[in-house]
Design a protein around this motif. Structure first.
Motif, PDB file in Angstrom:
ATOM      1  N   UNK A  26      11.738 -14.826   2.928  1.00  0.00           N
ATOM      2  CA  UNK A  26      11.278 -15.674   4.029  1.00  0.00           C
ATOM      3  C   UNK A  26       9.995 -15.148   4.655  1.00  0.00           C
ATOM      4  N   UNK A  27       9.851 -13.817   4.684  1.00  0.00           N
ATOM      5  CA  UNK A  27       8.746 -13.219   5.436  1.00  0.00           C
ATOM      6  C   UNK A  27       7.841 -12.304   4.611  1.00  0.00           C
ATOM      7  N   UNK A  28       8.274 -11.951   3.392  1.00  0.00           N
ATOM      8  CA  UNK A  28       7.520 -10.951   2.632  1.00  0.00           C
ATOM      9  C   UNK A  28       7.259 -11.401   1.201  1.00  0.00           C
ATOM     10  N   UNK A  29       6.224 -10.815   0.606  1.00  0.00           N
ATOM     11  CA  UNK A  29       5.986 -10.978  -0.818  1.00  0.00           C
ATOM     12  C   UNK A  29       6.212  -9.628  -1.488  1.00  0.00           C
ATOM     13  N   UNK A  30       6.306  -9.617  -2.798  1.00  0.00           N
ATOM     14  CA  UNK A  30       6.648  -8.398  -3.535  1.00  0.00           C
ATOM     15  C   UNK A  30       5.422  -7.483  -3.670  1.00  0.00           C
ATOM     16  N   UNK A  31       4.989  -6.969  -2.528  1.00  0.00           N
ATOM     17  CA  UNK A  31       3.901  -6.006  -2.455  1.00  0.00           C
ATOM     18  C   UNK A  31       4.219  -5.026  -1.331  1.00  0.00           C
ATOM     19  N   UNK A  32       3.472  -3.940  -1.285  1.00  0.00           N
ATOM     20  CA  UNK A  32       3.642  -2.926  -0.239  1.00  0.00           C
ATOM     21  C   UNK A  32       2.405  -2.877   0.646  1.00  0.00           C
ATOM     22  N   UNK A  33       2.634  -2.832   1.947  1.00  0.00           N
ATOM     23  CA  UNK A  33       1.569  -2.580   2.908  1.00  0.00           C
ATOM     24  C   UNK A  33       1.646  -1.106   3.290  1.00  0.00           C
ATOM     25  N   UNK A  34       0.672  -0.343   2.826  1.00  0.00           N
ATOM     26  CA  UNK A  34       0.603   1.074   3.202  1.00  0.00           C
ATOM     27  C   UNK A  34      -0.239   1.175   4.469  1.00  0.00           C
ATOM     28  N   UNK A  35       0.343   1.769   5.496  1.00  0.00           N
ATOM     29  CA  UNK A  35      -0.339   1.884   6.782  1.00  0.00           C
ATOM     30  C   UNK A  35      -0.652   3.355   7.033  1.00  0.00           C
ATOM     31  N   UNK A  36      -1.932   3.670   7.153  1.00  0.00           N
ATOM     32  CA  UNK A  36      -2.382   5.040   7.400  1.00  0.00           C
ATOM     33  C   UNK A  36      -2.761   5.182   8.874  1.00  0.00           C
ATOM     34  N   UNK A  37      -2.110   6.135   9.546  1.00  0.00           N
ATOM     35  CA  UNK A  37      -2.383   6.398  10.951  1.00  0.00           C
ATOM     36  C   UNK A  37      -2.911   7.815  11.136  1.00  0.00           C
ATOM     37  N   UNK A  38      -3.548   8.034  12.276  1.00  0.00           N
ATOM     38  CA  UNK A  38      -3.850   9.372  12.755  1.00  0.00           C
ATOM     39  C   UNK A  38      -3.073   9.591  14.040  1.00  0.00           C
ATOM     40  N   UNK A  39      -2.260  10.633  14.071  1.00  0.00           N
ATOM     41  CA  UNK A  39      -1.576  11.035  15.289  1.00  0.00           C
ATOM     42  C   UNK A  39      -2.427  12.142  15.922  1.00  0.00           C
ATOM     43  N   UNK A  40      -2.932  11.885  17.110  1.00  0.00           N
ATOM     44  CA  UNK A  40      -3.868  12.796  17.772  1.00  0.00           C
ATOM     45  C   UNK A  40      -3.310  13.261  19.110  1.00  0.00           C
ATOM     46  N   UNK A  41      -3.796  14.422  19.565  1.00  0.00           N
ATOM     47  CA  UNK A  41      -3.473  14.827  20.921  1.00  0.00           C
ATOM     48  C   UNK A  41      -3.131  16.290  21.054  1.00  0.00           C
ATOM     49  N   UNK A  42      -2.500  16.595  22.198  1.00  0.00           N
ATOM     50  CA  UNK A  42      -2.050  17.951  22.478  1.00  0.00           C
ATOM     51  C   UNK A  42      -0.696  17.853  23.172  1.00  0.00           C
ATOM     52  N   UNK A  43      -0.235  18.941  23.751  1.00  0.00           N
ATOM     53  CA  UNK A  43       1.098  18.956  24.350  1.00  0.00           C
ATOM     54  C   UNK A  43       1.229  18.003  25.526  1.00  0.00           C
ATOM     55  N   UNK A  44       0.130  17.680  26.165  1.00  0.00           N
ATOM     56  CA  UNK A  44       0.200  16.846  27.365  1.00  0.00           C
ATOM     57  C   UNK A  44      -0.042  15.363  27.099  1.00  0.00           C
ATOM     58  N   UNK A  45      -0.752  15.033  26.025  1.00  0.00           N
ATOM     59  CA  UNK A  45      -1.062  13.636  25.765  1.00  0.00           C
ATOM     60  C   UNK A  45      -1.198  13.386  24.274  1.00  0.00           C
ATOM     61  N   UNK A  46      -0.567  12.304  23.806  1.00  0.00           N
ATOM     62  CA  UNK A  46      -0.609  11.943  22.402  1.00  0.00           C
ATOM     63  C   UNK A  46      -1.128  10.513  22.248  1.00  0.00           C
ATOM     64  N   UNK A  47      -1.877  10.288  21.182  1.00  0.00           N
ATOM     65  CA  UNK A  47      -2.486   8.987  20.915  1.00  0.00           C
ATOM     66  C   UNK A  47      -2.319   8.670  19.430  1.00  0.00           C
ATOM     67  N   UNK A  48      -2.084   7.401  19.123  1.00  0.00           N
ATOM     68  CA  UNK A  48      -1.988   6.941  17.742  1.00  0.00           C
ATOM     69  C   UNK A  48      -3.198   6.076  17.430  1.00  0.00           C
ATOM     70  N   UNK A  49      -3.848   6.336  16.296  1.00  0.00           N
ATOM     71  CA  UNK A  49      -4.982   5.535  15.861  1.00  0.00           C
ATOM     72  C   UNK A  49      -4.699   4.953  14.479  1.00  0.00           C
ATOM     73  N   UNK A  50      -5.109   3.719  14.274  1.00  0.00           N
ATOM     74  CA  UNK A  50      -5.007   3.110  12.946  1.00  0.00           C
ATOM     75  C   UNK A  50      -6.188   3.580  12.107  1.00  0.00           C
ATOM     76  N   UNK A  51      -5.906   4.104  10.942  1.00  0.00           N
ATOM     77  CA  UNK A  51      -6.947   4.579  10.048  1.00  0.00           C
ATOM     78  C   UNK A  51      -7.294   3.527   8.995  1.00  0.00           C
ATOM     79  N   UNK A  52      -6.278   3.098   8.208  1.00  0.00           N
ATOM     80  CA  UNK A  52      -6.564   2.182   7.116  1.00  0.00           C
ATOM     81  C   UNK A  52      -5.301   1.411   6.731  1.00  0.00           C
ATOM     82  N   UNK A  53      -5.498   0.184   6.264  1.00  0.00           N
ATOM     83  CA  UNK A  53      -4.434  -0.606   5.657  1.00  0.00           C
ATOM     84  C   UNK A  53      -4.696  -0.681   4.161  1.00  0.00           C
TER      85      UNK A  53
END
Length: 429
Positions: A26-53
């Motif tokens: 219903x919602x998907x085709x027979x392929x894979x979406x690879x999602x590449x993220x960067x997890x950034x930050x330090x002990x006090x603050x964390x941020x997620x960035x999208x790198x590549x699809x």
């Protein structure tokens, strides 16, 4: 009349369940979406960035229970159909970045870590939300982004120049089996015969343990020739740096035996075009060490005397989300606050013991349970034994000894075995 009413109610119930059930097609085709993220930050603050699809051919993951998490994990990903708002896929994970946040270095500087996840490829625009959670299981970083499946900048991989590979175990199609890929690390092109032998040894070690042994028919295992320029892997404390397939090294977080890689995208690029869900990386060295991260990868050394028990132990982490059951510190681990129930199924702070293995503990067993000394029972007598999750006090494990505690253990304890079987069946049934 009563029977007719009951029949009608049951029929309505089955109709309602069928109407609510989500079909993969219903919602998907027979392929894979690879999602590449960067997890950034330090002990006090964390941020997620999208790198590549990235688009990959075929989908090797589950096609049922799509809106359920396999385990809680230290983070999760939710995909929602944009038009309807319906949750169409969920998965969970842990990361080296989150572990690093508990290190002293995280108090002093900001770092970024690569993280890659595999999602089914949506037919229609979807909203993906990725969350990181802190040690108290509260969201500490959230990224929400849209995926347009027609986006021309989604990088297509895996349609050519596929890495040479060989199946060690092939029991069925990817939609019916769990696909494990074994990567070579620190093996040159002249050492691939040795790699295939090591990969076979790793495969046999895992499937000599229950529940993998009796559920072996639910797995495919492929060995992948990720060739390194240099033989061996990097050991920074010895000033030894190698040019290898995924740039792994010992001394992660300055711990001698902790062997990991932060080159996560390189790892997944080697696998593009090959069906895979879980990753084992074998390092061509006899130096002791390894590491396993839930729903990320495991890395271990192939030529140490303890190779076979270690690869099974680390697979317990990366595949099963099992925690370490050993303890070496009197102080509480920063990863496991006493007031929070760990999400891992094989350790507990007793905050919510009912969600763990309380049903397997015989009535009248004292807490903490005295250490078992009978060799016939040290791996099987379930209780509430103090010392787990790196902490000697306040955190408990299911048995005196287990594969998740010592290399000498011949098996997983009953609690770990049950947790692993539940996960295997979640993915395949």
């Amino acid at each position: 009349m009563r029977k007719r009413i009951m029949f009608t109610l049951l029929a309505l119930l089955f109709w309602w369940n069928g109407a609510e059930a989500q079909s993969f097609d219903d919602y998907f085709i027979d392929k894979t979406l690879r999602v590449d993220y960067l997890f950034n930050g330090d002990a006090s603050k964390q941020v997620i960035s999208l790198d590549e699809l990235v688009s990959l051919p075929g989908w090797a993951g589950r096609r049922h229970a799509l809106d359920r998490l396999p385990l809680e994990g230290n983070g999760d990903i939710t995909m929602v159909d944009k038009a309807s708002g319906k949750v169409i896929y969920r998965t969970s994970f842990s990361s080296l970045f989150q572990e690093w946040l508990g290190e002293k270095e995280a108090q002093l500087l900001t770092r970024g870590f690569e993280n890659t996840f595999l999602l089914p490829y949506p037919k229609y625009p979807a909203i993906v939300t990725v969350r990181l959670k802190d040690v108290r299981h509260q969201p500490c970083a959230v990224l929400k982004h849209e995926v347009n499946p027609e986006d021309i900048l989604i990088h297509q991989r895996g349609t050519s120049q596929i890495t040479p590979h060989r199946y060690l175990l092939q029991n069925g199609a990817s939609d019916a089996c769990i696909d494990i890929a074994i990567l070579a690390e620190g093996y040159t092109s002249d050492e691939m015969k040795l790699f295939y032998k090591d990969a076979q040894d790793a495969c046999e070690a895992i499937f000599s343990h229950e529940p993998f042994k009796r559920l072996k028919h639910k797995f495919n295992v492929v060995a992948v020739e990720s060739v390194s320029q240099d033989s061996g892997v990097s050991i920074p404390r010895k000033n030894e740096w190698k040019n290898t397939a995924v740039s792994s090294h010992f001394d992660t977080f300055y711990s001698d035996r902790y062997l990991t890689t932060r080159s996560v995208k390189a790892m997944h690029n080697w696998l593009a075009g090959i069906p895979y869900e879980h990753i084992i990386i074998l390092a061509n060295t006899d130096t002791y060490g390894g590491g396993g991260i839930y729903n990320a990868y495991l890395l271990t050394t192939a030529h140490h005397a303890m190779f076979k028990p270690v690869v099974v132990h680390e697979f317990g982490h990366s595949f099963g989300g099992l925690a370490d059951e050993y303890a070496y510190d009197e102080a509480p681990s920063p990863l496991y606050p006493y007031e929070v129930e760990p999400w891992e199924p094989n350790i507990t702070t007793l905050v919510d013991f009912g969600s763990k293995w309380k049903d397997l503990v015989p009535e009248g067993i004292p807490v903490p349970t005295p250490v078992e000394t009978d060799p016939a029972k040290i791996y099987t007598k379930v209780g509430v034994y103090e010392g787990a999750g790196y902490t000697k006090k306040g955190i408990y494990r299911p048995t005196t000894e287990c594969r998740m505690k010592i290399n000498e253990a011949p098996c997983f304890c009953p609690v770990c075995e049950r947790a692993l079987e539940r996960l295997i069946r979640f993915y395949t049934e």
